[in-house]
Design a protein around this motif. Structure first.
Motif, PDB file in Angstrom:
ATOM      1  N   SER A  31       0.836  -1.210   0.000  1.00 50.81           N
ATOM      2  CA  SER A  31       0.000   0.000   0.000  1.00 50.81           C
ATOM      3  C   SER A  31       0.872   1.262   0.000  1.00 50.81           C
ATOM      4  CB  SER A  31      -0.975  -0.006   1.182  1.00 50.81           C
ATOM      5  OG  SER A  31      -0.342   0.389   2.382  1.00 50.81           O
ATOM      6  N   LEU A  32       2.001   1.214   0.699  1.00 52.81           N
ATOM      7  CA  LEU A  32       2.895   2.386   0.723  1.00 52.81           C
ATOM      8  C   LEU A  32       3.565   2.593  -0.638  1.00 52.81           C
ATOM      9  CD1 LEU A  32       4.786   2.043   4.156  1.00 52.81           C
ATOM     10  CD2 LEU A  32       2.776   3.434   3.642  1.00 52.81           C
ATOM     11  N   ASP A  87       1.031   3.977  -2.859  1.00 48.27           N
ATOM     12  CA  ASP A  87       0.650   5.315  -2.361  1.00 48.27           C
ATOM     13  C   ASP A  87       1.660   6.386  -2.794  1.00 48.27           C
ATOM     14  OD1 ASP A  87      -0.983   6.989  -0.320  1.00 48.27           O
ATOM     15  OD2 ASP A  87       1.065   7.236   0.422  1.00 48.27           O
ATOM     16  N   ASP A  88       2.925   5.995  -2.892  1.00 50.20           N
ATOM     17  CA  ASP A  88       3.978   6.951  -3.255  1.00 50.20           C
ATOM     18  C   ASP A  88       4.086   7.193  -4.766  1.00 50.20           C
ATOM     19  OD1 ASP A  88       4.775   7.386  -0.620  1.00 50.20           O
ATOM     20  OD2 ASP A  88       6.204   5.723  -0.632  1.00 50.20           O
ATOM     21  N   ASP A 141       0.381   9.865  -4.467  1.00 51.24           N
ATOM     22  CA  ASP A 141       0.913  11.028  -3.736  1.00 51.24           C
ATOM     23  C   ASP A 141       2.209  11.587  -4.330  1.00 51.24           C
ATOM     24  OD1 ASP A 141      -1.236  10.679  -2.119  1.00 51.24           O
ATOM     25  OD2 ASP A 141      -0.139   9.927  -0.378  1.00 51.24           O
ATOM     26  N   ASP A 201       5.452  10.783  -4.090  1.00 56.19           N
ATOM     27  CA  ASP A 201       6.468  11.070  -3.078  1.00 56.19           C
ATOM     28  C   ASP A 201       7.802  10.400  -3.402  1.00 56.19           C
ATOM     29  OD1 ASP A 201       5.249  12.851  -1.298  1.00 56.19           O
ATOM     30  OD2 ASP A 201       4.085  11.232  -0.391  1.00 56.19           O
ATOM     31  N   ARG A 220      10.880   7.579   1.359  1.00 58.76           N
ATOM     32  CA  ARG A 220      10.130   6.700   2.289  1.00 58.76           C
ATOM     33  C   ARG A 220      11.152   5.929   3.102  1.00 58.76           C
ATOM     34  NH1 ARG A 220       4.918   6.232   4.106  1.00 58.76           N
ATOM     35  NH2 ARG A 220       4.150   6.706   2.012  1.00 58.76           N
ATOM     36  N   MET A 244      -9.079  -0.713   2.505  1.00 55.64           N
ATOM     37  CA  MET A 244      -8.008   0.265   2.330  1.00 55.64           C
ATOM     38  C   MET A 244      -8.043   0.936   0.960  1.00 55.64           C
ATOM     39  SD  MET A 244      -4.819   0.468   0.750  1.00 55.64           S
ATOM     40  CE  MET A 244      -4.147  -1.166   0.550  1.00 55.64           C
ATOM     41  N   GLN A 297      -8.201   4.896  -0.085  1.00 57.97           N
ATOM     42  CA  GLN A 297      -7.256   5.593  -0.957  1.00 57.97           C
ATOM     43  C   GLN A 297      -8.000   6.373  -2.042  1.00 57.97           C
ATOM     44  OE1 GLN A 297      -4.516   5.967   0.485  1.00 57.97           O
ATOM     45  NE2 GLN A 297      -2.989   4.737  -0.551  1.00 57.97           N
ATOM     46  N   LYS A 312      -8.630   4.061   4.692  1.00 59.19           N
ATOM     47  CA  LYS A 312      -7.262   4.002   4.144  1.00 59.19           C
ATOM     48  C   LYS A 312      -6.255   3.501   5.176  1.00 59.19           C
ATOM     49  CE  LYS A 312      -5.215   8.624   4.718  1.00 59.19           C
ATOM     50  NZ  LYS A 312      -4.433   9.700   4.142  1.00 59.19           N
ATOM     51  N   THR A 313      -6.463   3.797   6.436  1.00 63.18           N
ATOM     52  CA  THR A 313      -5.523   3.392   7.480  1.00 63.18           C
ATOM     53  C   THR A 313      -6.163   2.451   8.500  1.00 63.18           C
ATOM     54  OG1 THR A 313      -4.441   5.523   7.211  1.00 63.18           O
ATOM     55  CG2 THR A 313      -3.937   4.317   9.228  1.00 63.18           C
ATOM     56  N   GLN A 330      -4.095   7.733  12.020  1.00 63.24           N
ATOM     57  CA  GLN A 330      -4.116   8.625  10.862  1.00 63.24           C
ATOM     58  C   GLN A 330      -4.160  10.092  11.292  1.00 63.24           C
ATOM     59  OE1 GLN A 330      -3.522   7.854   7.622  1.00 63.24           O
ATOM     60  NE2 GLN A 330      -3.404  10.088   7.417  1.00 63.24           N
ATOM     61  N   ASP A 360      -0.788  10.920  12.107  1.00 65.42           N
ATOM     62  CA  ASP A 360      -0.013  11.061  10.873  1.00 65.42           C
ATOM     63  C   ASP A 360      -0.192  12.470  10.290  1.00 65.42           C
ATOM     64  OD1 ASP A 360       1.565   9.014   9.201  1.00 65.42           O
ATOM     65  OD2 ASP A 360       0.434  10.100   7.668  1.00 65.42           O
ATOM     66  N   GLU A 414       2.777  15.302  10.200  1.00 64.05           N
ATOM     67  CA  GLU A 414       3.115  15.872   8.890  1.00 64.05           C
ATOM     68  C   GLU A 414       3.385  17.381   9.020  1.00 64.05           C
ATOM     69  OE1 GLU A 414       2.538  14.046   5.660  1.00 64.05           O
ATOM     70  OE2 GLU A 414       2.751  15.775   4.345  1.00 64.05           O
ATOM     71  N   LYS A 437      10.179  10.483   5.617  1.00 66.08           N
ATOM     72  CA  LYS A 437       9.384  10.384   4.389  1.00 66.08           C
ATOM     73  C   LYS A 437       9.024  11.786   3.911  1.00 66.08           C
ATOM     74  CE  LYS A 437       4.938   9.659   6.812  1.00 66.08           C
ATOM     75  NZ  LYS A 437       3.816   8.731   7.064  1.00 66.08           N
TER      76      LYS A 437
HETATM   77  C1  IPE Z   1      -1.239   6.248   3.405  1.00 67.85           C
HETATM   78  O1  IPE Z   1      -1.774   7.440   3.749  1.00 67.85           O
HETATM   79  C2  IPE Z   1      -2.325   5.214   3.510  1.00 67.85           C
HETATM   80  C3  IPE Z   1      -1.985   4.013   2.772  1.00 67.85           C
HETATM   81  C4  IPE Z   1      -0.836   3.765   2.230  1.00 67.85           C
HETATM   82  C5  IPE Z   1      -3.022   3.019   2.642  1.00 67.85           C
HETATM   83  P1  IPE Z   1      -0.881   8.758   3.537  1.00 67.85           P
HETATM   84  O2  IPE Z   1      -0.624   8.994   2.103  1.00 67.85           O
HETATM   85  O3  IPE Z   1      -1.562   9.826   4.308  1.00 67.85           O
HETATM   86  O4  IPE Z   1       0.438   8.339   4.305  1.00 67.85           O
HETATM   87  P2  IPE Z   1       1.943   8.774   4.049  1.00 67.85           P
HETATM   88  O5  IPE Z   1       2.069  10.143   4.636  1.00 67.85           O
HETATM   89  O6  IPE Z   1       2.207   8.732   2.585  1.00 67.85           O
HETATM   90  O7  IPE Z   1       2.744   7.770   4.833  1.00 67.85           O
END
Ligand code: IPE
Ligand code: IPE
Ligand code: MG
Ligand code: MG
Length: 279
Positions: free
Chosen positions: A69-70, A73-74, A79, A81, A84, A141, A145, A168-169, A204, A207, A211, A221
């Motif tokens: 998922s990360l 997600d990146d 996202d 990003d 990580r 999840m 997202q 998502k979390t 979350q 989180d 951030e 990250k």
């Molecule tokens: C990530 O949420 C949730 C999942 C991967 C399911 P975010 O996008 O808010 O988390 P970070 O900040 O990238 O870790």
């Protein structure tokens, strides 16, 4: 315990044929992470006086889903990003195709991991696979997202933010608590499910707070919420209210924990550690 989880993951990946994908998988695993979800499974089992060591492999299945998922997600389409766990994200270090494929593979092999357990009965394996699939999938999840991306650049009320975060979390964290309960004390599964979903929401909100309050170096990250105009608890409610929500969820969790009959405080200590987390 964290080291045992990591060596179990690496052992599984070591079996793969040599390839860029294997290198990317080892890179992703070795980069680190708190391993919170498998730690929940194992700590919960230990709290019932059961030796968690023989359940390490099955617990790592949920970390494989989390890692997938990360990685997705990146991706630029999500996202976008670049950092990580203190190192370049998979699509930066390798390429996008590798990040997509590695995510696909980690998710799929997570289910295989559950089937390989020598400790679980077949009916337990089926229930755990169903749990993981449901909480990770299109109404778990992944749905979260979707909602998260759709909320970019928009206003969202508290209820909608909770809906996003619970999916998502929250869903994967809930699954961790339920998995531990299924193994150690099935009659308590519903109560742990409620605690897990609440802690997922708290996680979350933390989180979102971190951030803003922590540095990229501390978090290891990229911080992209502001740049992407994400609807977060902090952007919609402000820091003070977001922090107050963390406190009230934690109080409710502590109350729910008193209804459970545990032999050891391992899982309570882990929950307290998460509440206190700084990264
Ligand atoms: C990530 O949420 C949730 C999942 C991967 C399911 P975010 O996008 O808010 O988390 P970070 O900040 O990238 O870790
Ligand atoms: C980050 O999760 C993404 C969210 C779901 C908020 P973790 O904080 O558990 O990720 P690790 O510890 O870096 O793996
Ligand atoms: Mg995201
Ligand atoms: Mg992200």
């Amino acid at each position: 315990m964290k080291l045992l989880i990591e060596s179990s993951l690496i052992q599984f990946l070591d079996r793969l044929p040599e390839s860029t994908l294997k290198a990317a998988a080892l890179y992703a695993v070795k980069a680190g992470g708190k391993r919170f979800r498998p730690l929940v499974v194992l700590s919960l089992i230990e709290s019932y006086g059961i030796d968690p060591l023989t359940y390490i492999d099955v617990a790592t299945s949920i970390e494989m889903i989390h890692l997938y998922s990360l990685i997705h997600d990146d991706l630029p389409a999500m996202d976008d990003d670049g950092l990580r766990h203190g190192v370049p994200t998979i699509h930066k270090q390798f390429d996008e195709a590798m990040a997509i494929l590695l995510g696909d593979g980690l998710l799929t092999n997570a289910f295989e991991r559950v089937t390989e357990s020598k400790q679980l009965q077949d009916h337990q394996k089926v229930k755990i696979i169903q749990l993981l699939a449901n909480r990770a999938g299109l109404n778990g999840m992944v749905y979260g997202q979707l909602l998260d991306i759709e909320a970019e650049g928009k206003q969202a009320d508290v209820e909608h933010l909770k809906l996003i975060s619970r999916h998502k979390t929250g869903k994967l964290i809930e699954a961790s608590f339920r998995m531990g309960a299924m193994i150690a004390s099935p009659q308590d599964e519903e109560r742990w499910g409620k605690i897990g979903l609440n802690l997922g929401l708290m996680f979350q909100i933390q989180d979102d707070v971190l951030e803003i309050t922590a540095t990229e170096k501390e978090l290891q990250k990229s911080k992209s919420d502001v740049a992407l105009n994400k609807a977060t608890f902090v952007s919609q409610l402000g820091l003070k209210k977001a922090k107050a929500m963390i406190e009230s969820i934690y109080e409710e969790v502590k109350k729910d924990l008193t209804t459970l009959n545990l032999k050891k405080p391992t899982i309570i200590e882990l929950i307290n550690k998460i509440y206190d987390r700084r990264y």
